[in-house]
Design a protein around this motif. Structure first.
Motif, PDB file in Angstrom:
ATOM      1  N   GLY A  51       0.563  -1.175  -0.093  1.00 12.10           N
ATOM      2  CA  GLY A  51       0.459  -0.097   0.316  1.00 12.10           C
ATOM      3  C   GLY A  51       1.070   1.228   0.103  1.00 12.10           C
ATOM      4  N   ASP A  52       0.538   2.298   0.381  1.00 17.66           N
ATOM      5  CA  ASP A  52       0.807   3.739   0.557  1.00 17.66           C
ATOM      6  C   ASP A  52       1.347   4.083   1.565  1.00 17.66           C
ATOM      7  OD1 ASP A  52      -0.330   6.896  -0.611  1.00 17.66           O
ATOM      8  OD2 ASP A  52       2.214   5.820  -0.971  1.00 17.66           O
ATOM      9  N   PRO A  53       2.665   4.061   1.708  1.00 19.45           N
ATOM     10  CA  PRO A  53       3.498   4.733   3.074  1.00 19.45           C
ATOM     11  C   PRO A  53       2.734   5.583   3.615  1.00 19.45           C
ATOM     12  CG  PRO A  53       4.842   3.834   2.025  1.00 19.45           C
ATOM     13  CD  PRO A  53       3.828   4.057   0.770  1.00 19.45           C
ATOM     14  N   ALA A  54       2.670   6.053   5.316  1.00 21.41           N
ATOM     15  CA  ALA A  54       2.535   6.897   5.912  1.00 21.41           C
ATOM     16  C   ALA A  54       3.105   7.606   5.346  1.00 21.41           C
ATOM     17  CB  ALA A  54       1.709   6.179   7.189  1.00 21.41           C
ATOM     18  N   ILE A  55       4.341   7.755   5.674  1.00 20.31           N
ATOM     19  CA  ILE A  55       5.365   9.399   5.126  1.00 20.31           C
ATOM     20  C   ILE A  55       4.848   9.382   4.175  1.00 20.31           C
ATOM     21  CG2 ILE A  55       7.182   7.853   4.143  1.00 20.31           C
ATOM     22  CD1 ILE A  55       7.532  10.119   7.021  1.00 20.31           C
ATOM     23  N   THR A  56       5.054   8.721   2.900  1.00 17.22           N
ATOM     24  CA  THR A  56       4.446   9.827   1.361  1.00 17.22           C
ATOM     25  C   THR A  56       3.361  10.737   1.681  1.00 17.22           C
ATOM     26  OG1 THR A  56       5.609   7.668   1.069  1.00 17.22           O
ATOM     27  CG2 THR A  56       4.254   8.904  -0.628  1.00 17.22           C
ATOM     28  N   GLN A  57       2.466   9.935   2.469  1.00 13.11           N
ATOM     29  CA  GLN A  57       1.105  10.804   3.126  1.00 13.11           C
ATOM     30  C   GLN A  57       1.472  12.275   3.627  1.00 13.11           C
ATOM     31  OE1 GLN A  57      -1.623   7.983   5.190  1.00 13.11           O
ATOM     32  NE2 GLN A  57      -2.608   7.309   2.567  1.00 13.11           N
ATOM     33  N   VAL A  58       2.668  12.339   4.217  1.00  9.67           N
ATOM     34  CA  VAL A  58       2.995  13.433   5.386  1.00  9.67           C
ATOM     35  C   VAL A  58       3.261  14.125   4.707  1.00  9.67           C
ATOM     36  CG1 VAL A  58       4.264  13.794   7.047  1.00  9.67           C
ATOM     37  CG2 VAL A  58       2.785  11.820   7.403  1.00  9.67           C
ATOM     38  N   PHE A  59       4.561  13.479   3.824  1.00  7.26           N
ATOM     39  CA  PHE A  59       5.225  14.409   3.436  1.00  7.26           C
ATOM     40  C   PHE A  59       4.338  14.907   1.783  1.00  7.26           C
ATOM     41  CE2 PHE A  59       9.220  12.175   4.307  1.00  7.26           C
ATOM     42  CZ  PHE A  59       9.860  12.896   4.433  1.00  7.26           C
TER      43      PHE A  59
END
Length: 68
Positions: A51-59
């Protein structure tokens, strides 16, 4: 009654304190660093990489906020 004094078995080094680390004091941090580096370089091998990592969403959110 006076307390007995203890003498050192070796003379103190002239250059300062003589510190000797056990072998695992260097091996364990090096092993942890290499393990994390391998996981960063190849994240598909990690179990939590689905899935989409949470750190990518934060950035992405941070970039949106700074872009305004």
């Amino acid at each position: 009654m006076s307390a007995p004094t203890h003498t050192r078995p070796h003379p103190a080094p002239r250059g300062g304190v003589d510190i000797r680390l056990p072998w695992w004091a260097l091996a364990l941090p090096a092993l942890a660093f290499i393990t994390l580096l391998v996981l960063i370089l190849n994240p598909s091998d990690a179990q939590a990489a689905t899935g989409d990592p949470a750190i990518t969403q934060v950035f992405q959110r941070l970039q949106e906020l700074l872009g305004r």
